[in-house]
Scaffold this motif. Structure first.
Motif, mmCIF file in Angstrom:
data_model
loop_
_atom_site.group_PDB
_atom_site.id
_atom_site.type_symbol
_atom_site.label_atom_id
_atom_site.label_comp_id
_atom_site.label_asym_id
_atom_site.label_seq_id
_atom_site.Cartn_x
_atom_site.Cartn_y
_atom_site.Cartn_z
ATOM 1 N N VAL A 69 74.387 49.471 62.592
ATOM 2 C CA VAL A 69 76.111 49.001 63.044
ATOM 3 C C VAL A 69 75.539 48.782 64.908
ATOM 4 N N ASP A 70 76.598 48.517 64.960
ATOM 5 C CA ASP A 70 76.876 47.829 66.820
ATOM 6 C C ASP A 70 76.432 48.813 67.860
ATOM 7 N N THR A 71 75.511 48.639 69.044
ATOM 8 C CA THR A 71 75.823 49.781 69.890
ATOM 9 C C THR A 71 75.886 49.467 71.417
ATOM 10 N N SER A 72 76.751 47.654 71.219
ATOM 11 C CA SER A 72 76.880 47.052 72.417
ATOM 12 C C SER A 72 77.807 48.240 73.314
ATOM 13 N N GLN A 73 78.895 48.368 72.386
ATOM 14 C CA GLN A 73 79.462 49.792 73.667
ATOM 15 C C GLN A 73 78.997 50.622 74.183
ATOM 16 N N ILE B 101 76.900 53.206 79.035
ATOM 17 C CA ILE B 101 75.718 54.105 79.511
ATOM 18 C C ILE B 101 75.793 53.312 80.782
ATOM 19 N N LEU B 102 75.079 52.032 80.910
ATOM 20 C CA LEU B 102 75.192 51.067 81.847
ATOM 21 C C LEU B 102 75.744 51.030 83.151
ATOM 22 N N CYS C 88 76.099 64.573 78.171
ATOM 23 C CA CYS C 88 74.191 64.286 78.024
ATOM 24 C C CYS C 88 74.198 62.936 79.265
ATOM 25 N N ARG C 89 72.620 63.064 79.832
ATOM 26 C CA ARG C 89 72.696 62.559 81.005
ATOM 27 C C ARG C 89 71.280 61.303 80.545
ATOM 28 N N ARG C 90 70.909 61.987 79.411
ATOM 29 C CA ARG C 90 69.015 61.423 79.009
ATOM 30 C C ARG C 90 69.890 60.527 77.556
ATOM 31 N N LEU C 91 69.652 59.130 77.451
ATOM 32 C CA LEU C 91 69.929 59.417 76.307
ATOM 33 C C LEU C 91 68.985 58.248 75.105
ATOM 34 N N CYS C 92 68.625 58.071 74.064
ATOM 35 C CA CYS C 92 67.780 56.861 73.881
ATOM 36 C C CYS C 92 68.581 56.262 72.571
ATOM 37 N N ALA C 93 68.765 55.325 72.840
ATOM 38 C CA ALA C 93 69.234 53.951 71.634
ATOM 39 C C ALA C 93 69.099 53.301 71.116
ATOM 40 N N TYR C 94 69.403 52.565 70.102
ATOM 41 C CA TYR C 94 68.633 51.261 69.756
ATOM 42 C C TYR C 94 69.338 50.113 69.951
ATOM 43 N N ILE C 95 68.793 48.855 71.198
ATOM 44 C CA ILE C 95 69.891 47.690 71.112
ATOM 45 C C ILE C 95 69.690 47.337 69.498
#
Ligand SMILES: Nc1nc2c(c(=O)[nH]1)N(C=O)[C@@H](CNc1ccc(C(=O)N[C@@H](CCC(=O)O)C(=O)O)cc1)CN2
Ligand SMILES: Nc1ncnc2c1ncn2[C@@H]1O[C@H](COP(=O)(O)OP(=O)(O)OP(=O)(O)O)[C@@H](O)[C@H]1O
Length: 310
Positions: free
Chosen positions: A115-119, A124-125, A100-107
């Motif tokens: 649930v940790d999203t840091s990785q 993505i970045l 996928c090219r575009r993601l919306c994700a919570y910080i």
């Protein structure tokens, strides 16, 4: 905004188990919302009897929220880390994530026991275009506009673009360092009951997205499955250069095990928006017909090539 490419939306959430045989099981039709009226419209047109009914559902929601909050607080820290790693690895290895090219994700916010999203975020970045897949990803994160459940998803390029808001959640400033408005990104679809924090932000966002899609005549981005010969997943598996021409989005909830409740435990109102798929420490569970179909198609393709679907 032109709708190109597969989109994924990650939501912090408590969700309901849709069935015991999870992978290819459709949720009951009766568990789906029957209308998509905005909260304001719905509330202004309800009779006092239906308002009483709504009040009772919102009360039930509070009870479930408080139970889930307690169990989240009680998770052993080492188990939490284990589950954070398992969930994030599952996402990072998933073909739909890779393609996928575009993601919306919570910080993720530690004090909210999310649930940790840091990785995932740093993956993505760091995802620079590469010669095989041209797989540059764009990341959009929540920005709360006001206290009336309005939220937007804004594009960021670095974690430095974020500052803590009044709830101590990291958010982008709506205007970047050069004084430009951040690009607005919107995405997703539904099909699995979920319980949020009670602000109505995600539900309102989804409704606005659908209205905008209708207004701009986007090719049915929420409801339609625009499969064409060009399938991003297949192309990435083949490591071929791809140009994704269909638009669809999936809403994925990331859940610790105590957040996955028995079927029927999550109270819903007609305004609640359902999720497409669930990622738990045990793996990915597609819920919506769209997500299930996509998993089946992928599994069949990989099997026919002697590869394992994740
Ligand atoms: N990381 C993250 N970002 C997010 C959300 C989220 O849930 N998680 N949101 C999702 O909406 C939006 C912000 N909305 C929020 C609404 C309530 C609370 C909160 O702190 N709730 C407390 C209870 C407050 C009370 O009941 O008085 C809590 O859940 O403990 C946080 C964010 C947008 N950004
Ligand atoms: N008794 C009530 N009657 C009508 N509206 C209510 C009532 N209680 C809460 N609301 C409003 O309903 C909206 C949505 O609440 P809901 O419980 O569906 O949020 P949620 O789905 O958990 O949140 P999110 O979508 O951000 O994850 C909020 O704006 C809230 O203020």
């Amino acid at each position: 905004m032109k709708m190109i490419g597969a989109r994924v939306f990650c939501i912090p959430t408590a969700v309901e188990r849709s069935s015991s045989s999870i992978f290819f099981f459709f949720p009951k039709i009766s568990t789906r919302p029957v209308s998509r009226l905005s909260t304001t419209v719905a509330m202004s047109t309800t009779t006092s009897k239906s308002q009483e009914k709504l009040d009772s559902i919102f009360k039930q929601k509070q009870v479930v929220r408080s139970t889930v909050r307690k169990s989240l607080k009680a998770i052993d820290p080492s188990l939490r880390t284990q589950q954070d790693d398992a969930i994030q690895n599952t996402v990072l290895e998933a073909p739909w994530f890779k393609s996928c090219r575009r993601l919306c994700a919570y910080i993720s916010c530690k004090s909210l026991n999310e649930v940790d999203t840091s990785q995932i975020l740093s993956n993505i970045l760091q995802h620079l275009p590469d010669s095989h897949t041209r797989a540059e990803k764009r990341l959009y994160v929540p920005w709360v506009e006001d206290k009336k459940s309005n939220m937007r998803m804004l594009h960021i390029s670095h974690m430095d673009d974020l500052i803590a808001n009044s709830m101590n959640i990291l958010e982008p400033a709506p205007v970047d360092a050069q004084g430009n408005d951040r690009e607005d990104g919107l995405a997703f679809d539904r099909c699995g009951r979920r319980l949020g924090r009670g602000g109505g932000y995600y539900d309102t966002f989804l409704k606005r997205y659908e209205d905008r899609a209708k207004e701009k005549n986007w090719s049915n981005p929420l409801m339609g499955i625009h499969y064409s010969q060009t399938d991003t997943t297949e192309c990435v598996v083949n490591r071929k250069i791809i140009e994704s021409v269909f638009c669809f989005a999936i809403a994925v909830a990331l859940s610790y095990s105590p957040q996955i409740l028995e079927e029927g435990s999550v109270p819903v109102t007609p305004n609640d928006v359902l999720i497409d798929a669930l990622v738990t420490p045990s793996g990915v569970f597609p819920i919506s017909p769209r997500a299930i179909e996509r998993s089946l198609r992928l599994e069949m393709k990989l099997r026919s090539r002697g590869l394992n679907a994740q």
